[in-house]
Motif scaffolding. Structure first.
Motif, short mmCIF file in Angstrom:
data_model
loop_
_atom_site.label_atom_id
_atom_site.label_comp_id
_atom_site.label_asym_id
_atom_site.label_seq_id
_atom_site.Cartn_x
_atom_site.Cartn_y
_atom_site.Cartn_z
N SER A 295 1.08 -3.21 -1.13
CA SER A 295 1.86 -3.08 0.30
C SER A 295 0.94 -2.49 1.33
N THR A 296 -0.03 -1.76 0.94
CA THR A 296 -1.17 -0.98 1.56
C THR A 296 -2.22 -1.88 2.35
N GLY A 297 -2.23 -3.19 1.62
CA GLY A 297 -3.19 -4.19 2.25
C GLY A 297 -2.68 -4.94 3.36
N GLY A 298 -3.55 -5.82 3.70
CA GLY A 298 -2.98 -6.47 5.21
C GLY A 298 -2.36 -7.97 5.00
N ARG A 299 -1.90 -8.14 3.75
CA ARG A 299 -1.20 -9.29 3.79
C ARG A 299 0.35 -9.16 2.98
N TYR A 300 0.99 -8.09 3.41
CA TYR A 300 2.05 -7.65 2.79
C TYR A 300 3.08 -7.92 4.09
N PHE A 301 4.06 -8.77 3.86
CA PHE A 301 5.01 -8.99 5.12
C PHE A 301 6.38 -8.84 4.68
N GLY A 302 6.52 -8.10 3.54
CA GLY A 302 7.89 -8.27 3.02
C GLY A 302 8.77 -7.06 3.43
N PHE A 303 10.11 -7.42 3.47
CA PHE A 303 10.94 -6.20 4.19
C PHE A 303 10.44 -5.85 5.51
N VAL A 304 10.59 -4.57 5.75
CA VAL A 304 9.96 -4.01 6.98
C VAL A 304 9.01 -2.85 6.51
N ILE A 305 7.74 -2.92 6.11
CA ILE A 305 7.05 -2.10 5.32
C ILE A 305 5.77 -1.94 5.88
N GLY A 306 5.21 -0.60 6.39
CA GLY A 306 3.98 -0.45 6.88
C GLY A 306 2.86 -0.08 5.97
N GLY A 307 1.63 0.00 6.29
CA GLY A 307 0.69 0.45 5.42
C GLY A 307 0.61 2.04 5.79
N CYS A 308 -0.67 2.18 5.65
CA CYS A 308 -1.20 3.68 5.60
C CYS A 308 -2.46 3.96 6.24
N LEU A 309 -2.49 4.63 7.67
CA LEU A 309 -3.55 4.91 8.31
C LEU A 309 -4.57 5.97 7.59
N PRO A 310 -6.03 5.91 7.89
CA PRO A 310 -6.71 6.79 7.13
C PRO A 310 -6.61 8.16 7.29
N ALA A 311 -6.23 8.76 8.40
CA ALA A 311 -5.99 9.96 8.64
C ALA A 311 -4.73 10.59 8.29
N PRO A 312 -3.64 10.10 8.11
CA PRO A 312 -2.41 10.43 7.48
C PRO A 312 -2.64 10.34 5.87
N LEU A 313 -3.44 9.28 5.54
CA LEU A 313 -3.60 9.18 4.02
C LEU A 313 -4.26 10.59 3.64
N ALA A 314 -5.35 10.97 4.25
CA ALA A 314 -6.13 12.03 3.78
C ALA A 314 -5.14 13.33 4.23
N ALA A 315 -4.50 13.51 5.12
CA ALA A 315 -3.68 14.56 5.48
C ALA A 315 -2.64 14.70 4.41
N ASN A 316 -2.37 13.67 3.95
CA ASN A 316 -1.01 13.70 2.84
C ASN A 316 -1.95 14.35 1.42
N TRP A 317 -3.10 13.93 1.41
CA TRP A 317 -3.88 14.43 0.09
C TRP A 317 -4.00 16.07 0.16
N LEU A 318 -4.32 16.50 1.65
CA LEU A 318 -4.47 17.99 1.69
C LEU A 318 -3.25 18.50 1.60
N ALA A 319 -2.07 17.97 2.06
CA ALA A 319 -0.69 18.75 2.07
C ALA A 319 -0.39 18.83 0.52
#
Ligand SMILES: *Cc1c(COP(=O)(O)O)cnc(C)c1O
Length: 454
Positions: free
Chosen positions: A70-94
């Motif tokens: 679902s983090t790729g570009g061809r997931y259109f199910g339900f209402v589900i977003g992907g994950c931008l680079p900066a918040p992904l990295a911030a999540n790792w740091l957190a």
């Protein structure tokens, strides 16, 4: 015992890069074999310690192929977003910092950054800047928290202090909702001690928006539940009109804008969400259209004091910092993760213009889907005002067969639904990662499937 963090985190980084690099070449939904292989982890309780690197390698080898891409570009199910680079990295740091975001004293960094993120969200969404804001797991909890504040406030007006006297013998409240509100709102209502029978249902129009002329009388004992963004059509209830009517009556208007609230950042879509600033509370997801990692949502309540009174928690051991915003006064939870860092990182990295561009781009993709699939013989059931497209092909059986075939084939993933009495194939475009090529590949897969069954 010393841990070789460098080896462990390098191993994870390599696995992460490998995963991301492979997103385009794998089926979006995992294969039955990959799902079956998860049973390899289903062993007896381990009795003895094991090297963390081997534990993580095992997890990655078994679980990564069974993930939904679902983090790729061809997931259109339900209402589900992907994950931008900066918040992904911030999540790792957190996670490395392992902060408890519940109390300012447990994490000044999280508390202060969360306060900034909340202020930015109110600004971006153009809601009252002095509204209370809380960061929670999802729109369900966001609505639940808002409605807890609404319940206390409406009761207080009737001279009933629900915090002291509870719900037994409490006076009646009138709960008014459009027939197509999201199930998370009826669930919140249930969790707050009301029942489905307490709701007065208002009919909706062809696109799923509440009919304002069918609204019952509103008064100071009324809670109105509105929706910004219907999951099947993207439709908005006539929020401005309802708020105007509610304004002089004292009714509390709550807006579930899990994804639709983001229309307010777009110059070309804002008209859909006009007047929403007149409501009393709002719920919005971060993990959908803002494209931050799960789980993440926010709610806002105009009456900041009432909200804090409802959600505050006392304890002799709790250190009060009178000068700072105390995060736990604005959420049902006490201990929780620092999801404010990801929201901060998403907004800081994209800025207002980048977020507007992301919202517009995904809406444009939805329109492309509707145009190209309509030209190929699909029936578009909704007016595509936002990012949701509901499609039907020939009959219910064929529509369902196309959904099943496309999910199996793996190019993309989309959900089946039933709307206005018809089986649908629903496309939701929420991910920053979706490209024109992803849209083209998905259209081609759907057309190929329809040829097979049509
Ligand atoms: C997704 C959604 C919800 C529920 O949100 P969660 O984040 O899953 O709790 C509520 N309302 C609408 C309109 C939604 O799309």
């Amino acid at each position: 015992m010393s841990t070789d963090y460098e080896a462990l985190l390098t191993q994870v980084t390599e696995a992460a890069l490998d995963y991301m690099g492979g997103l385009d070449d794998r089926p979006v939904f995992p294969s039955p074999e990959a799902i079956r292989a998860l049973q390899n982890l289903n062993e007896a309780l381990p009795e003895d310690p094991r090297d963390p690197a081997r534990v993580v390698a095992l997890l990655n080898n078994v679980a990564a192929p069974a993930t939904v891409a679902s983090t790729g570009g061809r997931y259109f199910g339900f209402v589900i977003g992907g994950c931008l680079p900066a918040p992904l990295a911030a999540n790792w740091l957190a996670t490395v910092w392992d902060q408890n975001a519940g109390l300012w004293t447990c994490s000044p960094a999280s508390a202060e950054i969360e306060a900034i993120a909340c202020r930015w969200l109110l600004d971006l969404l153009d809601l009252p800047r002095d509204a209370a804001a809380g960061l929670v797991t999802g729109a369900t909890m966001a609505s639940f928290s808002s409605l807890a504040a609404a319940r206390a406030t409406l009761y207080k007006r009737q001279g009933w202090d629900v915090a002291e006297m509870g719900l037994r013998d409490a006076p009646a409240l009138k709960i008014v909702a459009g027939e197509e509100i999201h199930g998370s709102l009826t669930k919140s209502i249930r969790l707050l001690g009301f029942g489905r029978n307490d709701i007065i249902w208002v009919p909706t129009d062809d696109n799923g928006a509440l009919k304002a002329d069918a609204l019952p009388d509103l008064d100071e004992n009324t809670l109105v539940l509105l929706q910004a963004g219907n999951i099947n059509s993207g439709a908005f209830d006539p929020i401005a009109e309802v708020c105007e009517r509610a304004r002089d009556t004292g009714a509390w208007v709550h807006v579930d804008g899990a994804f639709g609230l983001w229309a307010r950042v777009s110059a070309t879509r804002r008209h859909l969400a006009e007047g929403m600033e007149l409501a009393d509370s709002w719920a919005v997801d971060g993990h959908k259209w803002l494209n931050v990692p799960y789980d993440s949502a926010a709610f806002f309540c105009r009456d900041a004091q009432a909200t804090e009174e409802v959600l505050t928690m006392d304890g002799t051991y709790l250190v009060k910092n009178a000068k700072a915003r105390e995060p736990s006064h604005f959420t049902p939870e006490l201990s929780r993760r620092a999801r404010g860092l990801e929201i901060w990182a998403a907004i800081k990295s994209l800025g207002r213009s980048g977020i507007e561009e992301m919202i517009d781009r995904t809406c444009d993709h939805a329109r492309t889907f509707a145009e190209e699939l309509s030209a190929a013989g699909f029936e578009v059931l909704n007016e595509v005002v936002l990012n949701q497209v509901s499609l039907h092909y020939k009959d219910d059986e064929t529509t369902q067969a196309i959904v099943d075939a496309v999910q199996r084939e793996g190019t993309c993933f989309l959900s089946p639904s039933t709307w206005k009495g018809k089986r649908t194939l629903r496309i939701s475009v929420c991910s920053w990662a979706t490209t024109d090529a992803d849209v083209a590949a998905t259209v081609a897969a759907l057309i190929a499937a329809s040829r097979r069954f049509g």
